[in-house]
Design an enzyme around this catalytic site. Structure first.
Site, PDB file in Angstrom:
ATOM      1  N   GLY A  88       0.759  -1.090   0.068  1.00  0.00           N
ATOM      2  CA  GLY A  88      -0.044  -0.254   0.151  1.00  0.00           C
ATOM      3  C   GLY A  88       0.861   1.322   0.013  1.00  0.00           C
ATOM      4  O   GLY A  88       0.109   2.484  -0.273  1.00  0.00           O
ATOM      5  N   ARG A  89       2.190   1.254   0.433  1.00  0.00           N
ATOM      6  CA  ARG A  89       2.997   2.513   0.245  1.00  0.00           C
ATOM      7  C   ARG A  89       4.505   1.972  -0.243  1.00  0.00           C
ATOM      8  O   ARG A  89       5.395   2.481   0.211  1.00  0.00           O
ATOM      9  CB  ARG A  89       2.898   2.988   1.561  1.00  0.00           C
ATOM     10  CG  ARG A  89       3.355   2.410   2.824  1.00  0.00           C
ATOM     11  CD  ARG A  89       3.382   2.833   3.899  1.00  0.00           C
ATOM     12  NE  ARG A  89       3.704   1.962   5.093  1.00  0.00           N
ATOM     13  CZ  ARG A  89       4.414   2.617   6.236  1.00  0.00           C
ATOM     14  NH1 ARG A  89       4.935   3.750   6.291  1.00  0.00           N
ATOM     15  NH2 ARG A  89       4.456   1.878   7.081  1.00  0.00           N
ATOM     16  N   LYS A 109      10.114   2.436  -0.183  1.00  0.00           N
ATOM     17  CA  LYS A 109       8.811   2.444   1.020  1.00  0.00           C
ATOM     18  C   LYS A 109       8.597   3.699   1.425  1.00  0.00           C
ATOM     19  O   LYS A 109       9.444   4.411   1.839  1.00  0.00           O
ATOM     20  CB  LYS A 109       9.165   1.259   2.174  1.00  0.00           C
ATOM     21  CG  LYS A 109       8.022   1.124   3.379  1.00  0.00           C
ATOM     22  CD  LYS A 109       8.674   0.083   4.335  1.00  0.00           C
ATOM     23  CE  LYS A 109       7.436   0.079   5.344  1.00  0.00           C
ATOM     24  NZ  LYS A 109       7.880  -1.115   6.209  1.00  0.00           N
ATOM     25  N   GLY A 122      -0.151   6.369   1.036  1.00  0.00           N
ATOM     26  CA  GLY A 122       1.104   5.616   0.571  1.00  0.00           C
ATOM     27  C   GLY A 122       2.312   6.323   0.908  1.00  0.00           C
ATOM     28  O   GLY A 122       3.471   5.805   0.345  1.00  0.00           O
ATOM     29  N   ARG A 179       5.276 -13.419   1.088  1.00  0.00           N
ATOM     30  CA  ARG A 179       4.602 -13.692   2.362  1.00  0.00           C
ATOM     31  C   ARG A 179       3.801 -14.729   2.561  1.00  0.00           C
ATOM     32  O   ARG A 179       3.296 -15.108   1.434  1.00  0.00           O
ATOM     33  CB  ARG A 179       3.904 -12.439   2.935  1.00  0.00           C
ATOM     34  CG  ARG A 179       4.779 -11.005   2.767  1.00  0.00           C
ATOM     35  CD  ARG A 179       4.117 -10.135   2.089  1.00  0.00           C
ATOM     36  NE  ARG A 179       4.729  -8.719   1.910  1.00  0.00           N
ATOM     37  CZ  ARG A 179       5.169  -8.008   2.747  1.00  0.00           C
ATOM     38  NH1 ARG A 179       4.565  -8.082   3.943  1.00  0.00           N
ATOM     39  NH2 ARG A 179       5.822  -6.838   2.446  1.00  0.00           N
ATOM     40  N   ASP A 244       0.489 -11.586   6.707  1.00  0.00           N
ATOM     41  CA  ASP A 244       1.011 -10.953   5.762  1.00  0.00           C
ATOM     42  C   ASP A 244       2.316 -10.251   6.076  1.00  0.00           C
ATOM     43  O   ASP A 244       2.837  -9.721   5.219  1.00  0.00           O
ATOM     44  CB  ASP A 244       0.284  -9.714   5.078  1.00  0.00           C
ATOM     45  CG  ASP A 244      -0.180  -8.785   6.381  1.00  0.00           C
ATOM     46  OD1 ASP A 244      -0.908  -9.274   7.204  1.00  0.00           O
ATOM     47  OD2 ASP A 244       0.243  -7.467   6.382  1.00  0.00           O
ATOM     48  N   ASN A 245       2.961 -10.217   7.464  1.00  0.00           N
ATOM     49  CA  ASN A 245       4.286 -10.178   7.917  1.00  0.00           C
ATOM     50  C   ASN A 245       5.179 -11.089   8.158  1.00  0.00           C
ATOM     51  O   ASN A 245       6.160 -11.150   8.543  1.00  0.00           O
ATOM     52  CB  ASN A 245       4.005  -9.350   8.795  1.00  0.00           C
ATOM     53  CG  ASN A 245       3.324  -7.600   8.702  1.00  0.00           C
ATOM     54  OD1 ASN A 245       3.497  -7.491   7.638  1.00  0.00           O
ATOM     55  ND2 ASN A 245       2.554  -7.419   9.642  1.00  0.00           N
ATOM     56  N   ASP A 254       8.822  -6.057   7.899  1.00  0.00           N
ATOM     57  CA  ASP A 254       7.987  -5.119   8.287  1.00  0.00           C
ATOM     58  C   ASP A 254       8.090  -4.762   9.643  1.00  0.00           C
ATOM     59  O   ASP A 254       7.240  -5.235  10.615  1.00  0.00           O
ATOM     60  CB  ASP A 254       6.598  -5.792   7.825  1.00  0.00           C
ATOM     61  CG  ASP A 254       6.229  -5.786   6.500  1.00  0.00           C
ATOM     62  OD1 ASP A 254       6.828  -4.859   5.723  1.00  0.00           O
ATOM     63  OD2 ASP A 254       5.391  -6.531   6.018  1.00  0.00           O
TER      64      ASP A 254
END
Length: 473
Positions: A88-89, A109, A122, A179, A244-245, A254
């Site tokens: 997302g960013r 990032k 973002g 991931r 997701d991490n 992350d």
């Protein structure tokens, strides 16, 4: 600025990602460049420091060889299912081959909104960028598999969080950004073809000797169990162990509300969003089992006979606690100077850590002090240490010489303490980067005494203590 990017991930089917250029910024300035990592990546340091190089690190210039993209994935966040997440960013520029022959992603990032931004801007602000730079590089120096930080740049723009903050972008390096949630995304859509392609990609990239999805599961479980054992041995709390991490190659990824403990508190939580302690320090070994059970579930559609696959995958998942326990015990034995195995070692360690918890002992400094004569000073009741030390000395009688050297190799003198990170961030907000640079430099040699940096070993005072850490979004 010329970089010979390759694109094994971009060569996967188009629905694995969205092609997405970074969003340009107003006035990029280089804050930090990791010269040692640039050298490992075979990148020209002078070129990275040039106007064109800084423009690339800020997303204002995209090299001709780059194919910028945002990866899609899903995940369980604090146990709740999110069917679509994604970068997302962040934007992946491409991959390079480092001097060891390893393929490495280079990602920006904080580079602007993507289709996966979930109503976010973002962007990133300076605080989280510095935190991830400092902590990820410290982890690398501590020998923990991790993403890395190549550079940090300021953007000349303001990012609105709880207040206006200066914007920044981190150039993150990783052996991939794949991931558990990446597999979950395609499994939840019954896309077996994508699961097969992703599995083949991960095996080729990370586990070339794996013989198929079940063997991949087995090797990922082993890698993650060893990673969590390393976290525990350093008093590290990830803070947001969502699927997701959770990286399939067993690296730390992350760094949001992460923290290293000062005082040893087994159920310690720092993350402001972990209201119920799901990801507390002592819960991490159990959570990784839960995460990897979701990974196993995602692989089932490509494992052949479903009933047989469920039975075998369940057996694999059930091996994780024993694998973790063996890795944990090996690391903690080393932390008290043991090179051999005896049946009472687990109890000896449990007794020490119980005494540490009951007597407000500093996690890092207590283990480091075992190499000298000041360990008892870490305890509010020094007699608690004396009782344990008697048993420890008796156990050491069967060990070889060289105890002090073994202890200093196993126990860091320096960790990125939360209050020092916060002080570095606050100084950077005024334009003073010296505290952050000093912290970065010191943490590249965490096992050396470094008398000139002795103040960085000191636990926080009550006024300095950081009681909560935060995500950057």
């Amino acid at each position: 600025m010329s970089i010979a990017f390759t694109h094994s991930y971009a060569d996967l089917p188009p629905h694995f990602y969205t092609e997405q250029p970074p969003s340009p910024v107003v006035d990029p300035k280089l804050l930090f460049l990791n010269n040692a990592l640039a050298q490992e990546l075979q990148l020209d340091q002078a070129a990275l420091r040039s106007a064109d190089g800084i423009a690339m690190l800020a997303g204002n210039h995209v090299p001709d060889s780059a194919r910028p993209l945002a990866q899609v994935y899903a995940g369980h966040q604090f146990g709740g299912w999110s069917p679509q997440l994604g970068d997302g960013r962040a934007v992946l520029l491409g991959e390079v081959i480092d001097r060891h022959g390893t393929r490495q992603d280079i990602q920006l990032k904080g580079s602007g909104p993507t289709p996966y931004s979930r109503m976010g801007d973002g962007r990133a602000w300076l605080g989280p960028v510095l935190r991830e730079y400092i902590v990820s590089e410290a982890m690398a120096s501590l020998g923990v598999p991790t993403t890395r930080a190549l550079a940090a740049v300021s953007t000349g723009e303001t990012v609105l969080r709880e207040a206006p903050f200066p914007g920044a972008i981190l150039t993150r390096v990783a052996i991939s950004h794949i991931r558990v949630g990446t597999f979950q995304y395609f499994a939840s859509r019954n896309d077996s073809a994508a699961l097969k392609a992703l599995t083949e990609h991960v095996i080729a990239r990370h586990y070339p000797d794996a013989t198929g999805p079940m063997d991949l599961l087995r090797q990922v479980c082993t890698a993650q169990a060893h990673l969590i054992a390393q976290w525990m041995s350093l008093g590290f709390i990830h803070g947001v162990m969502n699927t997701d991490n959770c990286h399939v190659a067993g690296i730390t990824i992350d760094y949001g509300p992460c923290a290293f403990m000062d005082t040893y508190i087994p159920d310690k939580v720092f993350s402001s969003i972990d209201q119920f302690g799901r990801y507390a320090y002592n819960n991490q070994p159990e959570i990784v089992v839960w995460n990897l059970a979701q990974f196993a579930t995602s692989l089932l559609p490509i494992m052949g006979d479903r009933d047989a696959a469920i039975e075998e995958a369940t057996e694999v998942i059930h091996t994780i606690p024993d694998t973790f326990q063996a890795a944990w015990l090996a690391l903690f034995r080393a932390k008290i100077g043991l090179t051999t195995s005896q049946s009472g070692d687990m109890q000896l360690l449990a007794d020490l850590m119980t005494a540490m918890a009951q007597n407000q002992a500093d996690f890092t400094n207590t283990f480091r002090a075992l190499s000298g004569d000041k360990a008892r000073d870490a305890f509010t009741d020094p007699a608690a240490f004396d009782t344990w030390e008697t048993n420890w000395r008796a156990r050491l009688a069967s060990e070889p010489d060289g105890l002090a050297e073994r202890l200093t190799k196993a126990n860091p003198a320096f960790i990125p303490r939360n209050h020092r990170i916060e002080q570095a961030i606050q100084a950077a907000l005024t334009g003073d980067l010296a505290p952050a640079q000093r912290l970065i430099d010191t943490l590249t040699r965490p096992f050396e005494d470094q008398p000139d940096a002795a103040d960085l070993r000191r636990p926080p005072t009550d006024e300095e203590a950081v009681r909560q850490t935060f995500c950057g979004t």
